[in-house]
Design an enzyme around this catalytic site. Structure first.
Site: not given
Ligand code: PLP
Length: 356
Positions: A102, A169, A193
């Site tokens: 990511w 993030d 998530k």
């Protein structure tokens, strides 16, 4: 029978959130209307958006500190480019910490806007640890990091002191542990998530860092526009935002982040203790960087895979396979996963030991 859901995302949410969401689809607030058919400008939904935005700041301890919470479209992946668009000056430069897939995607998108400086990377060790002792130059427009590496099972335990804006993030560990959230200038997280269903992205931004790039930013990609329109610049993701609000209310009723952090620690400790004790298993990530959300682990002997897979499936466990880039297993233990589910997994691991 309800499964023990270890899926990495979209993933488990609290059972009471499923029930309330289902009710709202049939009849929202006894209005005679489904939440799926009401206007986003209706009084009932405006109240949802306002409460959700306020509750985010309350739970993070950021009320009255110059932050705004936004519920946007596009996933964390759109933030990979909205962040540089809104924070990087023309021909500017930003520093990134490369801790996994990511982080890498975020770096690739930032390159469309300016220079990216890699201050640290654990790529050569297949991202099994978090780089430390890196330096962030003071002339960059911001520093970007990923607090929890969902795929590799590593988690940043501390964050650097820096005088440039700190961007993080937090898709896979937001609301899971106590942090001084005011050390961050911008936090973003795809909801799916640890906060809600797919389809909405949370952005928490300190307003004073915006509007400094000299760029003309299209409205849909401009945080200042979304702030001015109170997160309703266009039709927001009504249902995912509502489900996220229900999850945040559930968290608040449980005692907030401090209370859930204790549960998350207990769950992670239970599983990692077994991974370390059981001679059939080994952890995939460096011990000091282990994630409390996504535990990655491997069988010492791959020949046991068939037996182990059959055992956990028979025990009602779902979603335990590791990401294809790491292999092995990944147990995602998000806020809503009960301690009992972790005990079931540990029992299965011990069962395997007694059988082979
Ligand atoms: C899942 C994930 C993403 C991607 O999120 P999307 O909402 O699918 O764009 C980004 N960062 C992290 C840390 C993730 O876990």
């Amino acid at each position: 029978m309800k499964k023990h859901n270890y899926s990495a995302g979209p993933c488990i949410l609290p059972q009471e959130v499923f029930e309330k969401s289902a009710q709202a689809v049939l009849d929202f607030n006894n209005s005679g209307l489904s939440i799926l058919e009401i206007s986003h400008r209706s009084k009932d939904f405006v109240a949802v958006m306002e409460e959700a935005r306020a509750l985010v700041l309350e739970l993070l301890g950021l009320e009255g500190k110059g932050y705004q919470a936004l519920f946007l479209h596009g996933g964390a992946s759109l933030e990979f480019l909205m962040v540089p668009y809104n924070l990087m000056r023309e021909n500017g430069k930003a520093a990134y910490l490369d801790t996994g897939t990511w982080a890498n995607s975020a770096i690739k998108e930032a390159k469309h806007f300016g220079e990216t400086l890699l201050v640290g990377s654990s790529k050569e060790e297949n991202y099994s640890y978090i780089p430390k002792d890196y330096l962030i130059p003071s002339d960059v427009d911001y520093f970007h990091c990923t607090s929890n590496n969902t795929i590799f099972g590593t988690q940043m335990k501390t964050f650097p002191q820096t005088n440039v804006p700190l961007v993080c993030d937090m898709s896979s560990d937001i609301f899971s542990r106590k942090l001084d959230f005011s050390q961050f200038d911008l936090i973003y997280a795809g909801a799916q998530k640890n906060m809600g269903p797919a389809g909405v992205t949370l952005v928490v931004v300190k307003e004073e860092i915006l509007g400094k790039t000299g760029r003309t930013i299209p409205n849909m990609l401009n945080y200042q526009q979304h702030i001015a329109k109170e997160s309703m610049y266009n039709t927001p993701p009504v249902f995912p935002t509502y489900v996220s609000l229900l999850t945040l209310q559930w968290l608040k009723n449980k005692g907030g982040i401090a209370a859930i952090e204790k549960v998350n620690e207990t769950k992670a400790k239970l599983l990692y203790t077994e991974i370390d004790r059981n001679p059939l298993f080994k952890g995939a990530a460096a011990k000091e960087d282990r994630s409390f959300m996504n535990a990655t682990f491997l069988l010492e002997n791959p020949a046991h895979q068939e037996t182990f897979d059959a055992l956990w499936k028979a025990a009602g466990i779902s979603g335990l396979n590791g990401h294809r880039s790491v292999g092995g297993y990944r147990a995602s233990m998000y806020n809503a996963l009960p301690l009992e589910s972790v005990q079931v997994l540990v029992d299965v691991m011990q069962d395997l030991e007694s059988k082979v």
